[in-house]
Design an enzyme around this catalytic site. Sequence first.
Site, PDB file in Angstrom:
ATOM      1  N   ASP A 102      -2.257  41.951  48.464  1.00  0.00           N
ATOM      2  CA  ASP A 102      -2.512  41.286  49.742  1.00  0.00           C
ATOM      3  C   ASP A 102      -2.439  42.290  50.891  1.00  0.00           C
ATOM      4  OD1 ASP A 102      -2.484  39.022  48.165  1.00  0.00           O
ATOM      5  OD2 ASP A 102      -0.498  38.379  48.792  1.00  0.00           O
ATOM      6  N   GLN A 218       0.090  45.229  33.728  1.00  0.00           N
ATOM      7  CA  GLN A 218       1.020  44.158  34.067  1.00  0.00           C
ATOM      8  C   GLN A 218       0.544  43.378  35.296  1.00  0.00           C
ATOM      9  OE1 GLN A 218       3.170  43.545  31.932  1.00  0.00           O
ATOM     10  NE2 GLN A 218       4.160  45.379  31.109  1.00  0.00           N
ATOM     11  N   CYS A 336     -10.517  29.845  38.116  1.00  0.00           N
ATOM     12  CA  CYS A 336      -9.754  28.716  38.639  1.00  0.00           C
ATOM     13  C   CYS A 336      -9.031  29.065  39.928  1.00  0.00           C
ATOM     14  CB  CYS A 336      -8.760  28.205  37.594  1.00  0.00           C
ATOM     15  SG  CYS A 336      -7.554  29.427  37.055  1.00  0.00           S
TER      16      CYS A 336
END
Length: 388
Positions: A102, A218, A336
């Site tokens: 972000d 990860q 999704c």
Amino acid sequence: MDSMPSQAGPDGIRYDFQDGCRISLPPGDWHAEIMDTGTHTLLFSQGDFPQGTGSGFVCSSKKYFVPFSLKISRNGTTVLEHTLDLRGREILIEMHLGGIGDHLAWIGQVQAFAAKHECIAHCLVRPGLAELFRDQDERLIVTEDRAILERPFYARYKVLIFFNDINRDHQPTDYRQVGLAVSGAYILGLTPEARLPSIRIADGGRPIEEPYVCIATQATGHNKYWNNPVGWQRLVSHLKEKGYRVICIDRDRVAGNGTIWHHIPHGAEDMTGPHPLSERARWLRHADFFVGLSSGLSWLAWAAGCPVVMISGFTEPFNEFETPYRVINRNVCNSCSNDVTIEFERVNYMWCPRHGDSERDFECTKMISPEQVIGTVDRVIADIGGQG
């Protein structure tokens, strides 16, 4: 943030642009107006602040960047008119609740915002990230100190992902519709485009002489992983056959939740650990390319100027920065995360909203085959004139 607006006007009026346009009025026969000067829309007009009553407080419903103006009158006489002007001002941008990806998606937007408005932007980031952005832009002051939230800024904006923002009060468009790469641009009133951030690259130059590729396997949720059971093993073997050293730069060697745990791929060199992101950026700057997921290290590779192979069925390709090496399988359930009919369950590590607890769970990446990724990797190698 103080409940009282930071700017003093005449006759006890106070105002600022922290989380929207805020006006505080002392007792009196006032009339207040708030305009959006960009669209020439009157957003608020009220005159029922009668003499002798308690003070009035007005706050716009929209908290993102809007070119506001305000006008305060008393008994038909204008007492204060003010149009938002950030030039030369110190402002605050909050993004400390976001993840690494972000921040990397948004910091370039903040830099562009500060340049456009000729202001100084104090940017509150999550712990551990300030060293990556500090001293990269003269208009950007990066801090991890939450005490800055108490300073009386003229304007303040939150560049974050807002869930369940049905009325679009915190973001002008749902982040799922536009993607993480440009959501910050919408909040800050910029043209919707991904903007490459300026980041710090640790000193030291190329870390190893041999040709190498960085990988990161990860993620923060099971849905972001490449869940094909033989995917990473096959890919690492292929890269080594091509003459590459394969360096795993994840923070965690092993990560997961409950009974589901993911380990560093067999055959990859272990460079995991809590290294500074500027050091990770140094490794990425000199790598031939990077292979990763829809996660923070892919964004770091993009910012470091490293070609990125991104494996993700959880998100739409438009959610991230543009890369010609995006891997997704449209033949199975996918994307999704960008479906506006689905609310993301942030605390559910095993979130699979359409096929959870069925044989089709996480098929979006289970069905991304090693062959599809290897084919994309071979295209990168051909494009850059690399090994093999």
